[in-house]
Scaffold this motif. Structure first.
Motif, PDB file in Angstrom:
ATOM      1  N   UNK A  30       8.269   4.294  14.343  1.00 31.36           N
ATOM      2  CA  UNK A  30       9.156   3.190  14.720  1.00 31.36           C
ATOM      3  C   UNK A  30       8.600   2.425  15.917  1.00 31.36           C
ATOM      4  N   UNK A  31       8.063   3.153  16.889  1.00 32.84           N
ATOM      5  CA  UNK A  31       7.530   2.514  18.093  1.00 32.84           C
ATOM      6  C   UNK A  31       6.354   1.603  17.772  1.00 32.84           C
ATOM      7  N   UNK A  32       5.514   2.029  16.836  1.00 38.47           N
ATOM      8  CA  UNK A  32       4.357   1.229  16.428  1.00 38.47           C
ATOM      9  C   UNK A  32       4.764   0.052  15.546  1.00 38.47           C
ATOM     10  N   UNK A  33       5.945   0.152  14.952  1.00 36.25           N
ATOM     11  CA  UNK A  33       6.414  -0.874  14.021  1.00 36.25           C
ATOM     12  C   UNK A  33       6.125  -0.456  12.597  1.00 36.25           C
ATOM     13  N   UNK A  34       7.132  -0.571  11.734  1.00 35.36           N
ATOM     14  CA  UNK A  34       6.976  -0.190  10.338  1.00 35.36           C
ATOM     15  C   UNK A  34       5.920  -1.090   9.685  1.00 35.36           C
ATOM     16  N   UNK A  35       4.898  -0.462   9.110  1.00 29.16           N
ATOM     17  CA  UNK A  35       3.761  -1.210   8.577  1.00 29.16           C
ATOM     18  C   UNK A  35       3.985  -1.711   7.162  1.00 29.16           C
ATOM     19  N   UNK A  36       4.879  -1.067   6.425  1.00 23.93           N
ATOM     20  CA  UNK A  36       5.098  -1.469   5.036  1.00 23.93           C
ATOM     21  C   UNK A  36       6.527  -1.959   4.841  1.00 23.93           C
ATOM     22  N   UNK A  37       6.716  -3.109   4.204  1.00 22.52           N
ATOM     23  CA  UNK A  37       8.065  -3.601   3.915  1.00 22.52           C
ATOM     24  C   UNK A  37       8.657  -2.968   2.662  1.00 22.52           C
ATOM     25  N   UNK A  38       7.917  -2.066   2.029  1.00 17.13           N
ATOM     26  CA  UNK A  38       8.325  -1.497   0.742  1.00 17.13           C
ATOM     27  C   UNK A  38       8.749  -0.045   0.942  1.00 17.13           C
ATOM     28  N   UNK A  39       9.934   0.303   0.484  1.00 18.35           N
ATOM     29  CA  UNK A  39      10.369   1.700   0.492  1.00 18.35           C
ATOM     30  C   UNK A  39      10.711   2.113  -0.931  1.00 18.35           C
ATOM     31  N   UNK A  40      10.427   3.372  -1.231  1.00 22.84           N
ATOM     32  CA  UNK A  40      10.714   3.920  -2.551  1.00 22.84           C
ATOM     33  C   UNK A  40      11.324   5.299  -2.376  1.00 22.84           C
ATOM     34  N   UNK A  41      12.285   5.606  -3.224  1.00 23.48           N
ATOM     35  CA  UNK A  41      12.872   6.934  -3.236  1.00 23.48           C
ATOM     36  C   UNK A  41      12.890   7.500  -4.639  1.00 23.48           C
ATOM     37  N   UNK A  42      12.374   8.702  -4.788  1.00 24.12           N
ATOM     38  CA  UNK A  42      12.571   9.509  -5.987  1.00 24.12           C
ATOM     39  C   UNK A  42      13.401  10.687  -5.511  1.00 24.12           C
ATOM     40  N   UNK A  43      14.693  10.664  -5.794  1.00 26.83           N
ATOM     41  CA  UNK A  43      15.586  11.668  -5.228  1.00 26.83           C
ATOM     42  C   UNK A  43      16.307  12.429  -6.343  1.00 26.83           C
TER      43      UNK A  43
END
Length: 474
Positions: A113-126
């Protein structure tokens, strides 16, 4: 459930049971229901069938449909938790003081979080796991055991079970049983493909992060092969490989062996014994990269038992679903009793309940995989050692669910054949993909029915207790 009793009645002697079992085992091999052996877990030449039940199990249709409907809600809930750093920090505040493993994961989350999220894409296989109770006048209620957000296994092999059960029912002369298709492989692979395509680099590959011991490789291979069939290149690498040969370029793109990684699919890394110090550095590098992570570190933390206990507090679900009381009601209806053991009056009351009647509860540490939970008098033994210390906050207390047993025969290499009382655990897969602020995918992705001897309290497929099964809706 009448068919189930009738099917058991067909098996009037050991010879007939043996005959059906041989047919079923051969069918398992023919349809790819396979595992490597404990003796040779990395040999592709020494195989056995994955444990499975001889017959499908009856599941109330209303229960199945309720769990299916809920999956989109839980997909959204996990995704919302992933985006809420304040909630995660508050929920895990007590745990990270006593659980070194969770503390290390949270440290990586904070650094990312401190570095900044590098990817705008999130995926969940739950996957959300349930048992169901038969109450007064035959009314059945669904109760959630847990939801899982990392290395969610079983989808590959679960897709193969229907064909095996259809064949054995034909051989047994049972023709009025409808075994549902279970299209987990295509839907799980489709979600991975979508997230990878959003990454936007056609020359990139998908990397499965895997362990050294490959006993359950075929569950993964089925999804891997589906991706290859869609012309998406897949490689398998370990933490050690990332440490030695992985790097980030100036644009935070992740490379391994000279190949750009568009998506990292974690099938490993959810237990403390799976890490040495260099592995933590590799995890941090992957999390800070532009590559899509399945799951990212936030979603990994969202699946921790303590988070699930915090969700049961009044007002928490309302926080995540403002203006949607129906979603709140649907989710809350399947919560079993979940109790904090944090220091203070609330934790003391939960402690007293556990000591007074331990058989009514399950004591859960913050660990994934079967075989970690604590039952019966062992609860008192464990809690008596930590009741006056901060160490007790490493656990949560959960109401014990007591499902109605059904009769079945579990086929497992090296065990005797017998029909016995069994209990079912219904897992429902879900997938989501978010790109920036847009939720581009949110779907139910199939089921995983696991069945075990009713004498066993805990344990999953890889723990050597549960067996794959198919639901027959009644």
């Amino acid at each position: 459930m009448a068919y189930h009793s009738a099917l058991c009645d067909i098996l009037v002697d050991e010879a007939q049971l043996e005959q059906f079992a041989l047919v079923a085992k051969d069918s398992a091999f023919r349809h790819g229901l396979l595992m490597r052996t404990k003796e040779d877990p990395n040999s592709p030449e020494v195989l056995s069938y994955a444990p499975f039940t001889l017959f499908p199990s009856p599941i109330p249709k209303s229960i199945y449909e309720q769990a299916k409907l809920l999956q989109r809600d839980f997909n959204l809930l996990v995704e919302k938790i992933t985006q809420d750093s304040k909630f995660l920090e508050q929920a895990l505040a007590s745990i990270i003081k006593v659980d070194h493993f969770i503390a290390r994961l949270f440290e990586i989350y904070r650094k990312t979080l401190q570095k900044g999220i590098s990817s705008p894409i999130t995926i969940g296989l739950i996957r959300s796991d349930y048992m169901f109770l038969c109450g007064e006048e035959g009314v059945t209620s669904l109760k959630q055991i847990e939801f899982n957000t990392i290395s969610v296994g079983g989808g590959g092999l679960a897709s193969q079970v229907p064909a095996v059960h259809r064949h054995i029912l034909k051989v047994a002369g049972i023709h009025n049983v409808n075994i549902m298709d279970n299209n987990c492989i295509a839907i799980l692979a489709g979600a991975i493909e979508k997230a990878w395509s959003l990454y936007g680099s056609q020359g990139s590959i998908i990397m499965f992060l895997v362990e050294d011991i490959q006993m359950n490789i075929y569950d993964q291979r089925l999804i891997e092969n589906e991706l290859w069939s869609r012309n998406i290149p897949v490689i398998r690498r370990r933490f050690e490989d990332i440490s030695k040969r992985g790097h980030l370029d100036e644009e935070k793109r992740l490379f391994i062996d000279g190949q750009e990684v568009g998506l990292v699919y974690y099938r490993y890394g959810y237990l403390p014994q799976q890490y040495i110090e260099k592995d933590w550095e590799a995890l941090l590098m992957m999390e800070q990269s532009r590559a899509v992570k399945c799951p990212n570190i936030g979603a990994h933390l969202a699946g921790i038992k303590k988070v699930q206990q915090e969700l049961a507090r009044p007002g928490v679900l309302e926080h995540f679903f403002p203006g949607d009381p129906e979603a709140v009601s649907r989710i809350r209806s399947v919560f079993a009793g979940l109790y904090s053991l944090d220091l203070g009056n609330e934790g003391d009351q939960a402690l007293d309940m556990a000591f007074a009647d331990p058989d009514q509860f399950v004591l859960k540490p913050q660990r994934e995989g079967g075989g970690n939970n604590i039952y019966g008098d062992d609860i008192c033994h464990v809690l008596s050692k930590v009741e006056q210390s901060l160490e007790r906050t490493a656990f949560i207390l959960m109401e014990k669910i007591r499902p109605q047993p059904v009769r079945n025969c579990i086929l497992r290499r090296g065990t005797l054949l017998k029909i016995q009382p069994c209990i079912n655990e219904l897992g429902m897969f879900g997938v989501y993909v978010r790109h920036g602020t847009e939720m581009t995918l949110n779907e139910f992705a199939g089921h995983l029915l696991r069945t075990k001897n009713s004498e066993h309290n805990d344990g999953g497929l890889m723990a050597g207790v549960a067996a794959l099964d198919s639901p027959y809706l009644v």
